[in-house]
Design a protein around this motif. Sequence first.
Motif, PDB file in Angstrom:
ATOM      1  N   THR A 146       0.825  -1.211   0.000  1.00 45.91           N
ATOM      2  CA  THR A 146       0.000   0.000   0.000  1.00 45.91           C
ATOM      3  C   THR A 146       0.853   1.252   0.000  1.00 45.91           C
ATOM      4  OG1 THR A 146      -0.086   0.019   2.412  1.00 45.91           O
ATOM      5  CG2 THR A 146      -1.894  -1.113   1.278  1.00 45.91           C
ATOM      6  N   ILE A 147       0.208   2.386  -0.200  1.00 49.25           N
ATOM      7  CA  ILE A 147       0.859   3.687  -0.126  1.00 49.25           C
ATOM      8  C   ILE A 147       1.483   3.918   1.243  1.00 49.25           C
ATOM      9  CG2 ILE A 147      -1.302   4.832   0.547  1.00 49.25           C
ATOM     10  CD1 ILE A 147      -0.453   7.258  -1.034  1.00 49.25           C
ATOM     11  N   THR A 148       0.953   3.244   2.271  1.00 49.66           N
ATOM     12  CA  THR A 148       1.423   3.425   3.640  1.00 49.66           C
ATOM     13  C   THR A 148       2.498   2.420   4.041  1.00 49.66           C
ATOM     14  OG1 THR A 148      -0.604   2.234   4.221  1.00 49.66           O
ATOM     15  CG2 THR A 148      -0.586   4.599   4.591  1.00 49.66           C
ATOM     16  N   ALA A 149       2.897   1.525   3.131  1.00 50.22           N
ATOM     17  CA  ALA A 149       4.049   0.663   3.376  1.00 50.22           C
ATOM     18  C   ALA A 149       5.318   1.453   3.060  1.00 50.22           C
ATOM     19  CB  ALA A 149       3.960  -0.591   2.509  1.00 50.22           C
ATOM     20  N   TRP A 150       6.464   1.012   3.603  1.00 49.94           N
ATOM     21  CA  TRP A 150       7.681   1.787   3.371  1.00 49.94           C
ATOM     22  C   TRP A 150       8.254   1.570   1.977  1.00 49.94           C
ATOM     23  CZ3 TRP A 150      11.956  -0.821   1.851  1.00 49.94           C
ATOM     24  CH2 TRP A 150      12.099  -2.158   2.222  1.00 49.94           C
ATOM     25  N   PHE A 151       8.097   0.353   1.417  1.00 51.98           N
ATOM     26  CA  PHE A 151       8.902   0.022   0.241  1.00 51.98           C
ATOM     27  C   PHE A 151       8.563   0.793  -1.032  1.00 51.98           C
ATOM     28  CE2 PHE A 151       5.428  -3.035  -0.370  1.00 51.98           C
ATOM     29  CZ  PHE A 151       5.243  -3.017  -1.742  1.00 51.98           C
ATOM     30  N   PRO A 152       7.300   1.228  -1.275  1.00 49.63           N
ATOM     31  CA  PRO A 152       7.080   1.966  -2.529  1.00 49.63           C
ATOM     32  C   PRO A 152       7.473   3.438  -2.460  1.00 49.63           C
ATOM     33  CG  PRO A 152       4.996   1.694  -1.390  1.00 49.63           C
ATOM     34  CD  PRO A 152       6.022   0.941  -0.585  1.00 49.63           C
ATOM     35  N   ASN A 153       7.755   3.941  -1.254  1.00 45.81           N
ATOM     36  CA  ASN A 153       8.090   5.357  -1.097  1.00 45.81           C
ATOM     37  C   ASN A 153       9.603   5.541  -1.209  1.00 45.81           C
ATOM     38  OD1 ASN A 153       5.455   6.877  -0.133  1.00 45.81           O
ATOM     39  ND2 ASN A 153       5.446   4.885   0.872  1.00 45.81           N
TER      40      ASN A 153
ATOM     41  N   LEU B 143      -3.163  10.364   1.996  1.00 46.11           N
ATOM     42  CA  LEU B 143      -4.232   9.382   2.183  1.00 46.11           C
ATOM     43  C   LEU B 143      -5.277   9.893   3.166  1.00 46.11           C
ATOM     44  CD1 LEU B 143      -5.201   6.544   1.382  1.00 46.11           C
ATOM     45  CD2 LEU B 143      -3.948   5.643   3.344  1.00 46.11           C
ATOM     46  N   LYS B 144      -4.836  10.561   4.225  1.00 49.25           N
ATOM     47  CA  LYS B 144      -5.782  11.087   5.218  1.00 49.25           C
ATOM     48  C   LYS B 144      -6.674  12.175   4.626  1.00 49.25           C
ATOM     49  CE  LYS B 144      -2.937   9.946   9.241  1.00 49.25           C
ATOM     50  NZ  LYS B 144      -2.035  10.441  10.308  1.00 49.25           N
TER      51      LYS B 144
ATOM     52  N   LYS C 264      -7.544   1.578   8.049  1.00 48.36           N
ATOM     53  CA  LYS C 264      -8.081   2.430   9.114  1.00 48.36           C
ATOM     54  C   LYS C 264      -8.288   3.867   8.652  1.00 48.36           C
ATOM     55  CE  LYS C 264      -7.066  -0.114  13.258  1.00 48.36           C
ATOM     56  NZ  LYS C 264      -6.769  -0.008  14.685  1.00 48.36           N
ATOM     57  N   ILE C 265      -7.361   4.377   7.852  1.00 46.35           N
ATOM     58  CA  ILE C 265      -7.487   5.756   7.386  1.00 46.35           C
ATOM     59  C   ILE C 265      -8.708   5.908   6.482  1.00 46.35           C
ATOM     60  CG2 ILE C 265      -6.410   7.540   5.961  1.00 46.35           C
ATOM     61  CD1 ILE C 265      -3.680   6.502   7.040  1.00 46.35           C
ATOM     62  N   ILE C 266      -8.911   4.954   5.575  1.00 49.75           N
ATOM     63  CA  ILE C 266     -10.099   5.013   4.704  1.00 49.75           C
ATOM     64  C   ILE C 266     -11.370   4.926   5.536  1.00 49.75           C
ATOM     65  CG2 ILE C 266     -11.392   3.789   2.913  1.00 49.75           C
ATOM     66  CD1 ILE C 266      -8.712   3.070   1.625  1.00 49.75           C
ATOM     67  N   ALA C 267     -11.371   4.035   6.543  1.00 49.72           N
ATOM     68  CA  ALA C 267     -12.559   3.877   7.393  1.00 49.72           C
ATOM     69  C   ALA C 267     -12.827   5.138   8.217  1.00 49.72           C
ATOM     70  CB  ALA C 267     -12.382   2.668   8.305  1.00 49.72           C
ATOM     71  N   GLN C 268     -11.759   5.776   8.690  1.00 46.38           N
ATOM     72  CA  GLN C 268     -11.930   6.985   9.496  1.00 46.38           C
ATOM     73  C   GLN C 268     -12.552   8.114   8.691  1.00 46.38           C
ATOM     74  OE1 GLN C 268      -7.894   7.431  10.805  1.00 46.38           O
ATOM     75  NE2 GLN C 268      -8.129   6.053  12.553  1.00 46.38           N
TER      76      GLN C 268
ATOM     77  N   PRO D 145       4.540   9.929  14.984  1.00 46.58           N
ATOM     78  CA  PRO D 145       3.075  10.013  14.814  1.00 46.58           C
ATOM     79  C   PRO D 145       2.618  10.312  13.391  1.00 46.58           C
ATOM     80  CG  PRO D 145       3.930  11.870  16.105  1.00 46.58           C
ATOM     81  CD  PRO D 145       5.038  10.880  15.994  1.00 46.58           C
ATOM     82  N   GLN D 146       3.475  10.913  12.566  1.00 45.80           N
ATOM     83  CA  GLN D 146       3.061  11.190  11.191  1.00 45.80           C
ATOM     84  C   GLN D 146       2.788   9.896  10.420  1.00 45.80           C
ATOM     85  OE1 GLN D 146       5.816  13.511   8.840  1.00 45.80           O
ATOM     86  NE2 GLN D 146       4.252  14.140   7.381  1.00 45.80           N
ATOM     87  N   TYR D 147       3.376   8.775  10.876  1.00 42.78           N
ATOM     88  CA  TYR D 147       3.193   7.486  10.207  1.00 42.78           C
ATOM     89  C   TYR D 147       2.179   6.607  10.920  1.00 42.78           C
ATOM     90  CZ  TYR D 147       7.297   8.460   7.305  1.00 42.78           C
ATOM     91  OH  TYR D 147       8.177   9.002   6.395  1.00 42.78           O
ATOM     92  N   ALA D 148       1.336   7.189  11.727  1.00 43.36           N
ATOM     93  CA  ALA D 148       0.309   6.431  12.442  1.00 43.36           C
ATOM     94  C   ALA D 148      -1.057   6.769  11.869  1.00 43.36           C
ATOM     95  CB  ALA D 148       0.349   6.760  13.930  1.00 43.36           C
ATOM     96  N   PRO D 149      -1.953   5.758  11.748  1.00 33.63           N
ATOM     97  CA  PRO D 149      -3.287   6.042  11.226  1.00 33.63           C
ATOM     98  C   PRO D 149      -4.144   6.837  12.191  1.00 33.63           C
ATOM     99  CG  PRO D 149      -3.139   3.760  11.916  1.00 33.63           C
ATOM    100  CD  PRO D 149      -1.756   4.338  12.036  1.00 33.63           C
TER     101      PRO D 149
END
Length: 551
Positions: free
Chosen positions: A229-236, A317-318, A416-420, A547-551
């Motif tokens: 996902t966009i929130t995993a480290w490897f594609p960034n 994403l948020k 979680k971010i999409i659900a929030q 915290p910037q990397y927390a949902p």
Amino acid sequence: MDLCYLLTLLISKFVQVEISDGVLEGQIVENPYGCPFFSFKGIPYAEPPIGDLRFKAPQPKIPWQGIRPAISHGSQCYQFNFFSTGATNGVRSEDCLFLNVYSPNIKPDKPLPVMVYIHGGAFVSGSGDDSLHGPQYLIRKDVVIVTFNYRLEILGFLSLDTEDIPGNAGMKDQVAALRWVKKNIKHFGGDPDNITIFGESAGRASVSFHLVSPMTKGLFKRAITQSGTITAWFPNNFRARTRALLLARELGCNSKNDNEIFQFLKTQPVENLVQRSIPVTYLQNQKEGIKIFYGIVNETQFGNNERFFYGHSFDVLKNGIHKGVDVMNGYTADDGTVYFAGVDADRLFEQANNFVQFFVPEAMAINIPLKLQMEIGRTFKDFYMKNEIASKESLDNLLKYINFEMLVYGTMSQEKIIAQNNKNKSYLYRFNCKSELNLYINNTGLNQLFDYRPVTSHHDDLGYLFPIIDVDMNSKTFKIIEQVTTLWTNFAKYGDPTPDDSLGVKWLPYTIENQDYLDIGENLVPRTYPEKEDVEFWEKMFQEYLPQYAP
């Protein structure tokens, strides 16, 4: 149209369609698992990205005259095989921007749902060819299937952070392919207003970025993200410009002038621009395990050029994914097995035992001072290893950490971010199927490390969507294939994987309150609160330290 419309056309092997760029001649292909289907391969969706177009955004295809054959795949993008030591099979070329369309019916009474697959391969290998991504399973469900190639590694993902090499060329190839599908799929019986994009690993991460890219708004209706996902480290991509400068120096260019560096790289033989491992941190260079050097960058604006992505992945994403897009998101039970491909297991165990930094998640390793990393690494190591020595005997504990570090934490963060935001419907799954189709550890030589026991590795979900070996249609394995392809195509058709009771379960969308998900194995089991203890631990650690990397 009546059953197996194609049977009425079998008197002719070839079939023609006219699209915006010209006339294509494809063929009718037998399917050992169902009705014959229409196949159109090697369709160019952009101009060849060669010469002055190297590293640049793809340009629209110039229309051709006459009839263009579409019965064989176009060239694969120049690459090496990420999971073995040799080059990939098939023709490899910089002229590689081709796609393939497979349709059960090119003249249906009602336009058919479309599924566009984006291949994985760590952004350095892979293709849309039917050797790995054939349509025979999915097309049985009355959907149009599209696969395609995009530029890889340096050719697709190098970024000098300049107008000449801004980065994300491979992602812009993907956008061009999606634009082509939106414009032309009606000629193959597909519905341009019902397009689902799906992908696995780097392909899944690509799909995840398409959910937020300003370039892809309106190009698809649904998305399936499988293991990345966009929130995993490897594609960034981290320190992309530094990597580009190191590459130029490695190839013999020591200039500090950006234009000179661009001219040098633009004229390099293509063979010099593959299989280049360019680490930009000492830890990345020394730590045993899978290494991914190329990915998606935060693009700088240059003139009126379109940017594929800009900003911080969690923040973007948020802010919300594209309006009205439904998502299906998940991971395999043993996703972290990909970490062990091609590594020295003994050296890996030694590092895990001797250096607590081994247990520092990548995002923390590049953002937090060393002294604090030692504290963090000790906490993660205690949580997962529980005073055990890292070894083959304690591999399950180590694998559980790696599952989360590479993929599961990112998966859960996206969910979680999409659900929030509560604006888009999303379904979460855990893929746990086991059969002779689970070939990853066999193909990568990891059987002995895992004691030849059955696992559901990274990539193992693909064998249930695309044929990789012959499967008896009366077997238990084919029953699983039938379940999985029904879930995937139901989602593409209706935005709901279980719109009726034909599979005997109801898969509910994920919410923060209930955290529903589906455990996909030989049986389909609805559950709640996936990996609860681990998810809470990881979220607590990121809330405290990054915290910037927390949902």
